[in-house]
Design an enzyme around this catalytic site. Structure first.
Site, short mmCIF file in Angstrom:
data_model
loop_
_atom_site.label_atom_id
_atom_site.label_comp_id
_atom_site.label_asym_id
_atom_site.label_seq_id
_atom_site.Cartn_x
_atom_site.Cartn_y
_atom_site.Cartn_z
N THR A 39 -8.45 6.69 -1.74
CA THR A 39 -9.81 6.19 -1.87
C THR A 39 -10.80 7.31 -1.56
O THR A 39 -11.93 7.28 -2.03
CB THR A 39 -10.07 4.99 -0.92
OG1 THR A 39 -9.54 5.30 0.38
CG2 THR A 39 -9.40 3.74 -1.45
N LYS A 63 -14.59 8.56 -3.18
CA LYS A 63 -15.81 8.88 -2.42
C LYS A 63 -16.34 10.25 -2.84
O LYS A 63 -17.55 10.44 -3.01
CB LYS A 63 -15.52 8.85 -0.91
CG LYS A 63 -15.18 7.45 -0.40
CD LYS A 63 -14.49 7.47 0.97
CE LYS A 63 -13.82 6.11 1.21
NZ LYS A 63 -12.79 6.16 2.26
N LYS A 103 0.99 14.48 1.25
CA LYS A 103 -0.37 14.77 0.79
C LYS A 103 -0.56 16.27 0.52
O LYS A 103 -1.55 16.69 -0.05
CB LYS A 103 -1.39 14.27 1.80
CG LYS A 103 -1.42 12.74 1.93
CD LYS A 103 -2.43 12.29 2.97
CE LYS A 103 -2.38 10.79 3.27
NZ LYS A 103 -3.04 9.97 2.24
N HIS A 117 0.79 -1.23 0.00
CA HIS A 117 0.00 0.00 0.00
C HIS A 117 0.82 1.28 0.00
O HIS A 117 0.25 2.36 0.05
CB HIS A 117 -0.93 0.05 1.20
CG HIS A 117 -1.98 -1.00 1.19
ND1 HIS A 117 -3.24 -0.79 0.65
CD2 HIS A 117 -1.96 -2.28 1.60
CE1 HIS A 117 -3.94 -1.91 0.76
NE2 HIS A 117 -3.18 -2.83 1.34
N LYS A 134 -8.22 13.90 4.85
CA LYS A 134 -7.36 12.72 4.78
C LYS A 134 -6.36 12.84 5.92
O LYS A 134 -6.26 13.91 6.52
CB LYS A 134 -6.63 12.66 3.44
CG LYS A 134 -5.96 13.99 3.09
CD LYS A 134 -5.30 14.00 1.72
CE LYS A 134 -6.25 14.12 0.56
NZ LYS A 134 -6.51 12.91 -0.19
N ARG A 135 -5.59 11.78 6.20
CA ARG A 135 -4.57 11.91 7.23
C ARG A 135 -3.60 13.05 6.89
O ARG A 135 -3.38 13.36 5.71
CB ARG A 135 -3.79 10.60 7.37
CG ARG A 135 -4.52 9.58 8.21
CD ARG A 135 -4.81 10.09 9.59
NE ARG A 135 -3.63 10.09 10.41
CZ ARG A 135 -3.34 9.21 11.34
NH1 ARG A 135 -4.18 8.22 11.60
NH2 ARG A 135 -2.23 9.29 12.04
#
Ligand code: 26Q
Length: 817
Positions: free
Chosen positions: A654, A658, A552, A358, A546-547
């Site tokens: 992911t 969504k 990110k 992952h 998100k985290r």
């Protein structure tokens, strides 16, 4: 067995009856919590009838079964999705209504099982939903953490962590399975003995922890199938002996009990960051060993003692390397307990275990110091060394003299056990989670393994369950879709594409827009109730949730907001489309920079709030404690989805799926599944910016990127960054963001700073934002884009993902009902 019908009347009777029997109260007297439990147990009764039949069917049909091992399952609340999968939401809603109860008030009483950090854990939860819905025989296996991921509070603009004691009021959805309790052994030393002329290895002086399983039913949608999530809880075999009290051994005994039970006490909150903590190694081995013992026991019950057929009847899927100890543990059981030879055992293992990777982030690669493994798991360590010896021998023949290459592929090297190498070498399948990620695994991360065993590698793009992430969280949109294209898409989500032509239907677009407005109002209410924050639903809702991680790039978003603020403040004639930027993100408690980024976002929010003109068109909101339940309100309300990772770093994502499913338009990089989203919707329906993955790779290789030159030449960036530390952004603590500021300009470890190319991609991001803002002003155009996103999201249902895993890796036969 007589099947009770669960029509509206029987649901009412059941709820009233339970409150009478459990609490001795009438429904009017019961507290919301008591009503919640009565409803949950009614749903559970309905599930249990199916559960027993499904178990019968599995036992008699003797079909192959999947065990999905994951150290995280981020399940979210169960009640409404269970009703949904039982196709009974209408019955429950009406039954409660007739009892004078609003179902929403009942649903919010459920504590959320947050037994995961982020993407990997949530993916596991979506997979369980799809496995059950596709009638595949499967069991999820994990740890029953007493405390899930911490609850986040923002105090004075900073993250504070609170414990998540989700089991406090009991868990209505689990049942202990005492008869499957087993022993896990730690420590001791290995002795070699001779038994009937054979060498045998036995571990002496070990200590024991008991593993007690709790099963949670996983109902499939509109089917008789019910699988289980098995959660292992640690228990000390020692019972507190009161007679020892007088002898002063009481304290020591209770300490030992504490220590044993610490194993399943708390989920580690680190996401993609490796730390060689003994307790964590204990957790991983604990649940893996318990699961394997159960797998073997269940296999023997159904198929007898001949384990040579194990790969035909069992597949063990390991969700990243964390359950990787399943490999030497299965070897140990087959050799030491079943008396098999090495070659046979190894052949069985290599046909039974499949592995998903992952992340390619180096700091997330799991490795364990040799002395730690040796001390905690002496026999397992021996087996790991022998696997390593044989692997290196094979590699030596293939790459004679290439020491470096072999060291990089070895299971044991530089005093560490390298879990990823073990998983690749010993499993029959290694997959990435998007096309791009699969390529990177073959070309880079596992380049050399791909030369030796190319047949193992594949890519299967992640997915999300459209039942939770559309039907459950966006009921109005679900109704509109059903009215427009019928209900076939519910079982065949790719059929959502029939919506595409409705993008040209003005009446449809209006209703689509109206639903978005309702969802925005619902989020506004949540923000008001929970945080006393007022947002204007006429603003554009732009979300990054998100985290929190540097890769990110929440910083890219934050810096851009600072730039917008400056444009407003420094130019009285400047106007923009009013927009609220909403962030949701937990930072690992020990990740200093991530916490600083949260501080920066909160400071932006306050600074803008204070400016009378800026706040008319710009707002920043930090949504506290982003979890599955708040995501279910946040995502349907989003109009813009921010997916900003440095290309190549986000394996899939992911959240991106969504958001698109709920009609948000993505602004993002060509990373992970964003690439495939752009293929689905077309470049006209997404805002792509920034360097591509291959360019990023070249930049890292050349190692001559100099963020300072961008800082020096781009005035807007320079101003925004300077304001981070000159008191503009944080008047009370001007130096608080020093380190964050420096991380963008000055490097450590030989890099020149800005390791994730925030400054490098800023210009391109800013341009994409300009295009987006212009298009948002064109209502028709924007709505067409939004509708197209929902229409093309079907392929990202985890039903498609699970079908692909099954066709190419697992080969399970669906059960028949
Ligand atoms: C590392 C070392 C030791 C113990 C644990 C860990 C560790 C813990 C958590 C390593 C990684 C994680 C989490 C990884 C994760 O969530 N990855 C995400 O997986 C999603 C599902 O495939 C992808 O969509 C995301 O892109 C990916 O970041």
């Amino acid at each position: 067995m007589p099947t009770t019908k669960f029509d509206k009347e029987s649901i009412k009777n059941s709820i009233v009856g339970k409150i009478q029997r459990y609490n001795g109260l009438t429904i009017e007297e019961a507290t919301p919590q008591q009503i919640y439990r009565a409803v949950a147990f009614t749903v559970r009764d309905q599930i249990m009838q199916k559960y027993m039949k499904a178990r019968e069917e599995r036992k008699t049909s003797k079909k192959k079964r999947l065990y999905y091992l994951s150290v995280e399952f981020l399940m979210g609340r169960a009640m409404y999705c269970n009703m949904l999968n039982l196709v009974s939401t209408k019955e429950y809603t009406e039954a409660l209504q007739e009892l004078g109860i609003d179902i929403q008030d009942v649903l919010k009483e459920e504590p959320e099982p947050g037994l995961g950090n982020g993407g990997l854990g949530r993916l596991a939860a979506c997979f369980l939903d799809s496995l059950s819905s596709l009638n595949l025989p499967a069991m999820g296996c994990t740890i029953r953490y007493e405390y899930g991921l911490f609850r986040q509070k923002i105090v004075d603009g900073q993250q504070v962590e609170l414990p998540d004691s989700w089991l406090e009021n009991g868990n209505a959805w689990e049942a202990p399975v005492m008869q499957d309790t087993c022993e896990i052994h730690f420590g001791g030393h290995v002795e070699e003995i001779e038994l009937n002329g054979h060498k045998k290895y036995v571990t002496k002086d070990y200590y024991t922890v008991e593993a007690v399983p709790y099963d949670m039913p996983i109902v499939g949608y509109d089917t008789g199938n019910v699988n289980a999530l098995r959660m292992w809880s640690a228990r000390s075999p020692k019972k507190l002996d009161l007679s020892s009290f007088g002898e002063g051994r009481f304290v020591q005994a209770s300490e030992e009990i504490e220590l044993a039970e610490a194993i399943s006490k708390v989920l580690y909150p680190e996401d993609k960051h490796y730390e060689g903590k003994m307790l964590r190694l204990k957790q991983h081995y604990f649940f893996t060993s318990a699961t394997l013992q159960y797998i073997i026991k269940d296999y023997k019950k159904t198929y007898g003692d001949d384990l040579s057929k194990l790969p035909e009847k069992v597949v063990i899927h390991i969700n990243d390397t964390h359950p990787g100890m399943a490999i030497p543990e299965l070897m140990r059981i087959l050799i030491d307990e079943e008396g098999m030879g090495w070659d046979e055992a190894s052949s069985i293992v290599q046909r039974t275990i499949a592995y998903t990777n992952h992340t390619i982030m180096a700091e997330a690669l799991e490795r364990w110091p040799v002395n730690m493994v040796q001390q905690l798991l002496p026999r397992v360590y021996q087996i790991i060394c022998e696997m390593n010896r044989r692997l290196c021998e094979r590699l030596w023949n293939r790459f004679p003299g290439e020491w470096d290459r072999i060291a990089n592929m070895a299971i044991v090297s530089y005093d560490n056990v390298h879990m990823a190498n073990m998983c690749v070498a010993m499993s029959y399948s290694v997959n990435g989670v998007s096309k791009l990620h699969g390529e990177i695994l073959k070309e880079e991360t596992f380049h050399d393994f791909n030369l030796v065993m190319p047949e193992k590698f594949s890519a299967i793009t992640n997915g999300i369950t459209h039942r939770r992430w559309l039907i459950n969280c966006n009921p109005e949109l679900t109704d509109l879709i059903n009215e427009s294209i019928g209900t076939k898409w519910i079982k065949q989500p790719e059929e959502l594409s029939a919506l595409r032509s409705f993008a040209d239907d003005a009446a449809f677009r209006d209703r689509f827009a109206e639903i978005k407005e309702h969802n925005k109002a619902r989020l506004a209410k949540l923000l008001k109730d929970r945080q006393n924050v007022t947002v204007d639903p006429s603003f554009m809702f732009d979300v990054q949730a998100k985290r929190l991680h540097e890769y990110k790039r929440q910083m890219l978003n934050a810096l851009h907001i600072m730039v917008l603020y400056n444009r407003i403040v420094n130019d009285e004639s400047f106007t923009m489309q009013p927009r609220v930027f909403i962030f949701g993100a937990k930072a690992s408690p020990g990740y200093y920079r991530a916490k600083q980024i949260i501080r920066m976002i909160c400071a932006l929010s306050r600074m803008i709030e204070k400016h009378p003109r800026a706040r008319k068109m710009l707002q920043v909101v930090f949504l506290e404690n982003y979890d599955v339940s708040s995501a279910e309100v946040l995502i349907p309300a989003a109009e813009v989805s921010e997916q900003l990772s440095t290309a190549s770093k986000e394996a899939s994502g992911t959240g991106n799926m969504k958001f698109m499913m709920n009609g948000a338009v993505t602004i993002g990089t060509m990373d992970g599944a964003n690439v495939e989203i752009s293929e689905q919707v077309g470049m006209d329906n997404i805002y792509i910016f920034g360097m591509r993955a291959d360019t990023v790779r070249d930049m890292y290789r050349e190692n001559n990127y100099n963020p300072m030159s961008i800082f020096e030449t781009n005035q807007e960036i320079r101003l925004a960054m300077t304001q981070m530390i000159d008191g503009t952004l944080m008047p009370e603590a001007p130096s608080a963001l020093q380190d964050l500021y420096h991380s963008l300009l000055l490097g450590d470890w030989g890099s020149m700073g800005d390791n994730y190319f925030v400054l490098k991609d800023f210009g391109s991001y800013s341009m994409a934002q300009r295009r987006l803002e212009k298009d948002y002003g064109n209502r028709k155009k924007w709505l067409k884009m939004a509708v197209t996103n929902t229409a093309m999201s079907g392929i990202f249902s985890s039903d498609r993902t699970i079908r692909e895993y099954n066709d190419t890796i697992w080969h399970l036969e669906p059960m028949e009902f």
